[in-house]
Design a protein around this motif. Sequence first.
Motif, mmCIF file in Angstrom:
data_model
loop_
_atom_site.group_PDB
_atom_site.id
_atom_site.type_symbol
_atom_site.label_atom_id
_atom_site.label_comp_id
_atom_site.label_asym_id
_atom_site.label_seq_id
_atom_site.Cartn_x
_atom_site.Cartn_y
_atom_site.Cartn_z
ATOM 1 N N MET A 104 2.621 44.738 24.139
ATOM 2 C CA MET A 104 2.108 43.416 23.819
ATOM 3 C C MET A 104 2.631 42.405 24.827
ATOM 4 N N ALA A 105 1.744 41.552 25.328
ATOM 5 C CA ALA A 105 2.138 40.440 26.191
ATOM 6 C C ALA A 105 1.585 39.154 25.590
ATOM 7 N N GLU A 106 2.477 38.232 25.250
ATOM 8 C CA GLU A 106 2.070 36.941 24.702
ATOM 9 C C GLU A 106 1.885 35.958 25.854
ATOM 10 N N VAL A 107 0.661 35.522 26.045
ATOM 11 C CA VAL A 107 0.322 34.692 27.187
ATOM 12 C C VAL A 107 0.882 33.280 27.055
ATOM 13 N N ALA A 108 0.849 32.727 25.843
ATOM 14 C CA ALA A 108 1.255 31.335 25.643
ATOM 15 C C ALA A 108 2.764 31.149 25.769
ATOM 16 N N THR A 109 3.559 32.054 25.178
ATOM 17 C CA THR A 109 5.015 31.877 25.143
ATOM 18 C C THR A 109 5.744 32.724 26.174
ATOM 19 N N GLY A 110 5.057 33.718 26.725
ATOM 20 C CA GLY A 110 5.704 34.570 27.707
ATOM 21 C C GLY A 110 6.509 35.698 27.115
ATOM 22 N N ASP A 111 6.412 35.927 25.806
ATOM 23 C CA ASP A 111 7.131 37.036 25.180
ATOM 24 C C ASP A 111 6.435 38.357 25.458
ATOM 25 N N GLU A 112 7.172 39.452 25.346
ATOM 26 C CA GLU A 112 6.599 40.772 25.543
ATOM 27 C C GLU A 112 7.373 41.785 24.699
ATOM 28 N N ARG A 113 6.688 42.907 24.406
ATOM 29 C CA ARG A 113 7.341 43.973 23.650
ATOM 30 C C ARG A 113 6.584 45.280 23.869
ATOM 31 N N ILE A 114 7.344 46.371 23.900
ATOM 32 C CA ILE A 114 6.783 47.713 23.911
ATOM 33 C C ILE A 114 7.421 48.487 22.769
ATOM 34 N N SER A 115 6.590 49.039 21.898
ATOM 35 C CA SER A 115 7.094 49.720 20.708
ATOM 36 C C SER A 115 6.578 51.150 20.627
#
Length: 219
Positions: free
Chosen positions: A153-164
């Motif tokens: 997942m890449a959050e475009v607005a906040t710049g957060d990311e995660r791989i699960s």
Amino acid sequence: PTSVNSVIQGAVSTTESDYGSPTRNIAYFPNATGGAAWYAAYGDGGKIIVEKCASPCSSGSWTVVTSDLDEGTNSDTGASDDTDNLTPSVWKDSDSLYVTWVDNSRDAFQFNSINTTTDALSGTVCNSGFNGVLTTAIVSITVDNTGDVYIAMAEVATGDERISRFASGTCDESDLTTSSGFDQNDRPELLALGQNVFLIFAADNGLRASVWGDDGSGA
């Protein structure tokens, strides 16, 4: 090749279709109930909808498999089903269609699956343990040959990311983000080959890749 031009969704809003172009949204299943068919996932009215079209789909006639993929039991709160789900992405694993999407009110990405030989849902919607804020995110999903589910997942607005990684047949999640090289605003695409999972993503300095083995370790 044969190009099929058929309308799946009649009206598309910007919110519902944002970042849909870099995600997988359609897959072919030769053993589908009623005969070989194409399956497509999209968002409409905050619902994740799956439709199918009998191969070769020359008539462009799509039928609804489920009008709400976020129905059933939610892995963390019991009852599921809300109306703020966006940006689905799919993966074909044998006769199963896996779909992941973003749930805005839960600030989580979720996934569910459909057995295309019966068109039955798995019954459980799995949630990520992401603790950030999701408003405009891109997600990608894949399944390795042991049944483990991987989602980026890449959050475009906040710049957060995660791989699960979710263990096969469960909603038990492991966070693989650390040391992946995956960073804020990167655009992810996941691909499973046997027990290895490849993450390909667009970063500031071009395309990059990370690889994991089945146990979530670097391969």
